[in-house]
Design a protein around this motif. Structure first.
Motif, short mmCIF file in Angstrom:
data_model
loop_
_atom_site.label_atom_id
_atom_site.label_comp_id
_atom_site.label_asym_id
_atom_site.label_seq_id
_atom_site.Cartn_x
_atom_site.Cartn_y
_atom_site.Cartn_z
N LYS B 2 0.84 -1.20 0.00
CA LYS B 2 0.00 0.00 0.00
C LYS B 2 0.88 1.25 0.00
O LYS B 2 1.80 1.36 0.81
N VAL B 3 0.58 2.18 -0.90
CA VAL B 3 1.37 3.41 -0.97
C VAL B 3 0.45 4.63 -0.96
O VAL B 3 -0.73 4.54 -1.31
N ILE B 4 1.02 5.77 -0.51
CA ILE B 4 0.31 7.05 -0.53
C ILE B 4 1.08 7.99 -1.45
O ILE B 4 2.31 7.99 -1.46
N ILE B 46 -1.02 16.10 -13.07
CA ILE B 46 -0.88 15.45 -11.75
C ILE B 46 -1.31 13.99 -11.85
O ILE B 46 -0.62 13.09 -11.36
N VAL B 47 -2.46 13.76 -12.51
CA VAL B 47 -2.97 12.39 -12.64
C VAL B 47 -1.94 11.51 -13.35
O VAL B 47 -1.61 10.40 -12.88
N GLU B 48 -1.41 11.99 -14.47
CA GLU B 48 -0.43 11.20 -15.23
C GLU B 48 0.83 10.92 -14.41
O GLU B 48 1.35 9.80 -14.42
N HIS B 49 1.29 11.94 -13.68
CA HIS B 49 2.52 11.75 -12.91
C HIS B 49 2.31 10.77 -11.75
O HIS B 49 3.21 10.02 -11.41
N ILE B 50 1.13 10.79 -11.15
CA ILE B 50 0.85 9.81 -10.09
C ILE B 50 0.80 8.40 -10.69
O ILE B 50 1.45 7.47 -10.20
N ASN B 51 0.04 8.25 -11.77
CA ASN B 51 -0.10 6.93 -12.39
C ASN B 51 1.24 6.37 -12.86
O ASN B 51 1.49 5.17 -12.78
N ALA B 52 2.12 7.27 -13.33
CA ALA B 52 3.43 6.82 -13.81
C ALA B 52 4.30 6.28 -12.67
O ALA B 52 5.18 5.46 -12.89
N LEU B 53 4.01 6.72 -11.45
CA LEU B 53 4.84 6.31 -10.30
C LEU B 53 4.43 4.96 -9.73
O LEU B 53 5.28 4.22 -9.21
N VAL B 54 3.13 4.64 -9.80
CA VAL B 54 2.61 3.45 -9.09
C VAL B 54 2.89 2.19 -9.91
O VAL B 54 2.47 2.08 -11.07
N LEU B 55 3.59 1.24 -9.33
CA LEU B 55 3.91 -0.03 -10.00
C LEU B 55 2.71 -0.99 -9.89
O LEU B 55 1.86 -0.83 -9.02
N PRO B 56 2.67 -2.00 -10.76
CA PRO B 56 1.53 -2.93 -10.76
C PRO B 56 1.30 -3.63 -9.41
O PRO B 56 0.17 -3.91 -9.04
#
Lengths: 307, 307
Positions: B2-4, B46-56
């Protein structure tokens, strides 16, 4: 009946009231703070005045004290510029030699704020400031529904925020504090500064003069007296715009002698405050008057400390 | 795992970091806030940068956002003078269209203060202020161990306390606020004012110049660069003496680019502060530096909003 003594120590008067369990001041007396020659005699005067108030069928269960520079943590008054006794005054400890009941002490302005919160106009407010305008200018601050003491018990000395750098000399020895613009002496200084512009005023030649007399003349329409409170309101309004940037309170309550000028003070205060307010704060801050009488608020607030 | 996501929106950069359950920034990216043409595109970035950070293999459980003039109560940025997008920006609501997790927003300086309290130098402090010195001058205030929001969520705009009435023009349109004396632009203005007195300085002719370059030259011994931070420290010290009269904090923590000048800023600040301090407050207030890196503090603080 169980009673609490609320003691309001001021630079001029010390007022003592007995408070009933329902929160009413049932009996009270007062004496001039400066009429005692030293701190030891001053403590004895408080003891005598409390004892004189309590009837045989009453039980004194607590003594709450509000005093200038009163420190809740230490129970002492520390270096209060407007007090006739100087230095470190261990009031709580000294009274404990004479009474076995619960004794607490705080800032006189904090006590006024507690009185306003418990019994007055601030009942439904969690974020507010009470500004006391008298011999000095004090303040009690509530934030998140709690009284703000700060790390050392000395938070909320808003009379000693430097609002006009290089300005009037304050009792604390520094220049430009709010206090010398809005306390009794400050109002008289503003009067002297404005006098030459109002040669026809009915205030010329009145001796001795005080804020109450000026207020009476203002309400009777004297233009100099009105101008004095207009100018005092402007000083306060400029300061309040800055206070907002700290705590964004919902309201500031005006308390004490100077505030008796009423709308003659409040309207110019609000105008100047809004003129100087950061845009996000505009038209939000209520400026109101205390709903407690000057005598009762401080006594009830002090009593609430041990209530 | 779980990540924030902690999002730190600044007038210049927007930084996004993923925070682990143990409170570490495990991955982060950033973009120029002003590089987007409008608020809608900014949200999408912001949405794209968050999605790019989260791994599967990671689950995004919350997004915490710190932003200038960010309001915890409304979830919006309201009239931030240093933001490229103007007016009322409903950031929380806009992001909720793209994410189903818990989302909260607050002031960027409040987020820095929460980061300092949870992970930094303020762990053991209940009454303290964090002052952020960057594109703007912001502040986060803790009082009685709680973050101060004020009645409307806008408490703690200490960069907009009028410290020098009639002084430098501020981005907010008023004169004499602390901000134009202690932000990036303010340091450059002080440099320009002092330049004529230091004709031999190595700073003459350097273009473009910023606070970091001045700081590097100061540490290398350039007398003009040293004088710039000395003067900036004096401005801050005078303001801090006033801040003390409000909340009597135990410490003020300096955070952000300007504070990299270190002791060259801190010592003149403390000297001027103590010279202007009301006697009851003298030699009590600690002035310290943030113990978190500029990047991590705001991200961790923002993340703590939903942690």
């Amino acid at each position: 009946m169980k009673v609490i003594a609320g003691v309001d120590i001021g630079g001029t008067n010390t007022k003592i009231g007995l408070v009933s369990p329902e929160g009413r001041v049932i009996r009270y007396n007062r004496f001039k703070t400066g009429s005692l020659p030293n701190f030891e005699q001053f403590i004895l005067a408080i003891v005598e005045h409390i004892n004189a108030l309590v009837l045989p069928n009453e039980e004194l269960v607590g003594i709450g004290i509000g005093a200038p520079n009163g420190n809740f943590y230490s129970g002492s008054v520390e270096h209060a510029p407007n007090m006739p006794f100087k230095g470190f005054l261990p009031i709580k400890e000294s009274l404990k030699k004479h009474f076995s009941c619960h004794i607490e002490l705080t800032n006189d302005a904090n006590a006024a704020a507690m009185g306003e919160k418990l019994y007055g106009a601030a009942k439904d407010y969690n974020d507010f400031i009470v500004i006391t305008l008298g011999t000095g200018v004090g303040s009690g601050i509530y934030c998140n529904g709690q009284l703000v003491y700060g790390h050392d018990g000395f938070a909320g000395e808003l009379g000693h925020v430097i609002v006009f750098p290089g300005g009037r000399l304050c009792g604390c020895g520094r220049r430009g504090c709010l206090e010398p613009y809005a306390n009794q002496r400050g109002v008289l200084q503003t009067l002297e500064e404005l006098k030459p512009s109002f040669p026809e005023s009915s205030l010329h030649g009145i001796e001795p003069i005080n804020a109450k007399i000026i207020s009476d003349h203002a309400h009777a329409g004297d233009t100099l007296a009105i101008a004095v409170f207009e100018q005092t309101g402007k000083y306060l309004g400029f300061a309040f715009a800055n206070f907002m940037a700290f705590l964004s309170p919902k309201a500031i309550f005006l308390f004490g002698g100077i505030s008796r000028a009423g709308e003659l003070l409040r309207q110019p205060l609000i105008d100047e405050m809004e003129r100087n307010m950061l845009n996000i704060y505009q038209n939000k801050l209520e400026v109101r008057f205390s709903e407690l009488s000057d005598d009762d608020a401080a006594i009830l607030g002090a009593a609430a400390l041990v209530g």
